[in-house]
Scaffold this motif. Sequence first.
Motif, PDB file in Angstrom:
ATOM      1  N   UNK A   1       0.846  -1.185   0.000  1.00 53.43           N
ATOM      2  CA  UNK A   1       0.000   0.000   0.000  1.00 53.43           C
ATOM      3  C   UNK A   1       0.885   1.239   0.000  1.00 53.43           C
ATOM      4  N   UNK A   2       0.755   2.044  -1.049  1.00 52.53           N
ATOM      5  CA  UNK A   2       1.500   3.299  -1.155  1.00 52.53           C
ATOM      6  C   UNK A   2       0.477   4.430  -1.028  1.00 52.53           C
ATOM      7  N   UNK A   3       0.503   5.110   0.116  1.00 54.09           N
ATOM      8  CA  UNK A   3      -0.558   6.054   0.435  1.00 54.09           C
ATOM      9  C   UNK A   3      -0.008   7.462   0.586  1.00 54.09           C
ATOM     10  N   UNK A   4      -0.685   8.419  -0.047  1.00 55.70           N
ATOM     11  CA  UNK A   4      -0.394   9.837   0.135  1.00 55.70           C
ATOM     12  C   UNK A   4      -1.694  10.514   0.579  1.00 55.70           C
ATOM     13  N   UNK A   5      -1.643  11.826   0.737  1.00 59.29           N
ATOM     14  CA  UNK A   5      -2.823  12.534   1.228  1.00 59.29           C
ATOM     15  C   UNK A   5      -3.978  12.472   0.231  1.00 59.29           C
ATOM     16  N   UNK A   6      -3.693  12.454  -1.074  1.00 59.18           N
ATOM     17  CA  UNK A   6      -4.749  12.532  -2.086  1.00 59.18           C
ATOM     18  C   UNK A   6      -5.010  11.232  -2.824  1.00 59.18           C
ATOM     19  N   UNK A   7      -4.024  10.360  -2.884  1.00 58.83           N
ATOM     20  CA  UNK A   7      -4.165   9.156  -3.689  1.00 58.83           C
ATOM     21  C   UNK A   7      -3.459   7.994  -3.002  1.00 58.83           C
ATOM     22  N   UNK A   8      -4.040   6.816  -3.144  1.00 61.91           N
ATOM     23  CA  UNK A   8      -3.460   5.610  -2.559  1.00 61.91           C
ATOM     24  C   UNK A   8      -3.494   4.505  -3.615  1.00 61.91           C
ATOM     25  N   UNK A   9      -2.413   3.726  -3.696  1.00 62.36           N
ATOM     26  CA  UNK A   9      -2.331   2.643  -4.679  1.00 62.36           C
ATOM     27  C   UNK A   9      -1.989   1.360  -3.942  1.00 62.36           C
ATOM     28  N   UNK A  10      -2.845   0.349  -4.097  1.00 61.73           N
ATOM     29  CA  UNK A  10      -2.680  -0.931  -3.420  1.00 61.73           C
ATOM     30  C   UNK A  10      -2.504  -1.995  -4.492  1.00 61.73           C
ATOM     31  N   UNK A  11      -1.404  -2.736  -4.428  1.00 64.85           N
ATOM     32  CA  UNK A  11      -1.127  -3.711  -5.481  1.00 64.85           C
ATOM     33  C   UNK A  11      -0.415  -4.934  -4.887  1.00 64.85           C
ATOM     34  N   UNK A  12      -0.460  -6.071  -5.602  1.00 67.66           N
ATOM     35  CA  UNK A  12       0.219  -7.272  -5.107  1.00 67.66           C
ATOM     36  C   UNK A  12       1.714  -7.232  -5.393  1.00 67.66           C
ATOM     37  N   UNK A  13       2.467  -7.934  -4.579  1.00 69.78           N
ATOM     38  CA  UNK A  13       3.909  -8.085  -4.822  1.00 69.78           C
ATOM     39  C   UNK A  13       4.114  -9.039  -5.994  1.00 69.78           C
ATOM     40  N   UNK A  14       5.120  -8.760  -6.830  1.00 72.82           N
ATOM     41  CA  UNK A  14       5.395  -9.665  -7.948  1.00 72.82           C
ATOM     42  C   UNK A  14       6.846 -10.143  -7.910  1.00 72.82           C
ATOM     43  N   UNK A  15       7.060 -11.283  -8.539  1.00 70.49           N
ATOM     44  CA  UNK A  15       8.391 -11.894  -8.610  1.00 70.49           C
ATOM     45  C   UNK A  15       8.677 -12.233 -10.063  1.00 70.49           C
ATOM     46  N   UNK A  16       9.871 -11.886 -10.514  1.00 71.01           N
ATOM     47  CA  UNK A  16      10.285 -12.164 -11.893  1.00 71.01           C
ATOM     48  C   UNK A  16      11.334 -13.278 -11.874  1.00 71.01           C
ATOM     49  N   UNK A  17      11.043 -14.361 -12.559  1.00 77.25           N
ATOM     50  CA  UNK A  17      11.969 -15.499 -12.623  1.00 77.25           C
ATOM     51  C   UNK A  17      12.463 -15.648 -14.068  1.00 77.25           C
ATOM     52  N   UNK A  18      13.784 -15.774 -14.232  1.00 74.54           N
ATOM     53  CA  UNK A  18      14.383 -15.867 -15.563  1.00 74.54           C
ATOM     54  C   UNK A  18      15.299 -17.078 -15.603  1.00 74.54           C
ATOM     55  N   UNK A  19      15.265 -17.805 -16.736  1.00 75.55           N
ATOM     56  CA  UNK A  19      16.170 -18.955 -16.877  1.00 75.55           C
ATOM     57  C   UNK A  19      16.544 -19.148 -18.326  1.00 75.55           C
ATOM     58  N   UNK A  20      17.693 -19.788 -18.541  1.00 73.80           N
ATOM     59  CA  UNK A  20      18.163 -20.124 -19.889  1.00 73.80           C
ATOM     60  C   UNK A  20      17.486 -21.393 -20.387  1.00 73.80           C
ATOM     61  N   UNK A  21      17.124 -21.377 -21.680  1.00 80.04           N
ATOM     62  CA  UNK A  21      16.538 -22.556 -22.315  1.00 80.04           C
ATOM     63  C   UNK A  21      17.488 -23.126 -23.362  1.00 80.04           C
TER      64      UNK A  21
END
Length: 379
Positions: free
Chosen positions: A358-378
């Motif tokens: 949750x990123x909250x300021x006086x006028x606007x707040x943004x609530x979002x899920x945490x994400x994870x980026x996974x990278x691998x060689x094919x």
Amino acid sequence: ISGYSLVVQARDSGTPPLSSSVTVNVDISDVNDNSPVFTPANYTAVIQENKPVGTSILQLVVTDKDSFHNGPPFTFTILTGNEEEEFTVDPHGVLRSAVIFKHMVSTEYVLCVQAKDSGKPQQVSHTYVQVRVIEESIHKPTAIPLEIFIVTMEDDFPGGVIGKIHATDQDVYDVLTYTLKSEQKSLFKVNSHDGKIIALGGLDNGKYILNVSVSDGRFQVPIDVVVHVEQLLQEMLQNTVTIRFENVSPEDFVGLHMHGFRRTLRNAVLSQKQDSLHIISIQPVAGSSQLDMLFAVQMHSGGFYKPAYLIQKLTNARRHLENVIRISAILEKNCSGLDCQEQHCEQSLSIDSHSLMTYSTARISFVCPRFYRNVRCMC
């Protein structure tokens, strides 16, 4: 020391000498030799005129170094200064009004309050309480309208604090309280003391307008609070692009840049006005001052633009985007440190919908899920 445990041995004079031992427990019983102690030693408080009978003025705090049976509960008595019985003290040490005070009648009272402990014989101590009667509130509270954006996976919103109302009052001693209309309490709650807005679990996609008000005890003012809930589709995660910003905190991005950047980004990447831009998450890059913003663009027909197409659009419009905020990189695949060619790099994105940011300021707040980026060689 509350007790001793002794081992006592008796040995006879025979040959060979024989002995046995016994444990002796000695309990030290407490004597009521400590008086109650007020913290602080004396008090000052204020009450506004015209407050209703029973209004809480202050909480007396008393401790006692004796054991529990010689300490609380304490008995409170107002010894002097209460000849007209304008005040009462309840068994918990809360000083309350017993009349409706008028500033023109008297502006100050000095009370001597006694606390008596529960020991035998009882010990007592005293404190002085100065109570000032001030004029009632003359200014209405002011509050900033709040807009909240919540991004969550389908039917998987766990709930939590989603923002905070910022309200002020020019009356120095006013205490503000926040309320939410009762029919909305099945989905949201508002902390009456600090204005934090809490969403309960299972919010559906859509727009919610909350009927919140702030009161100083005399005036009640409505506050505009709008909550937008957007549920992510699994297909979005397969067509995301990340824009990495330089030297910006999540709160600064949300409060200062997000509206302007969203508008500029729409102009840069949307092929048709009916296309939809979805900001999926924003998240600080660990160990740096950079910030990642994850987004996808949905076509009017329902599908999603491929990341390669979006990156081409972003590259062409990068100069315009940087008029709003400095961009460090535009990422689709992130194979840094992996010894494989780009076409053999596979990236997967996972969302932890139960770990909300949750990123909250006086006028606007943004609530979002945490994400994870996974990278691998094919390779």
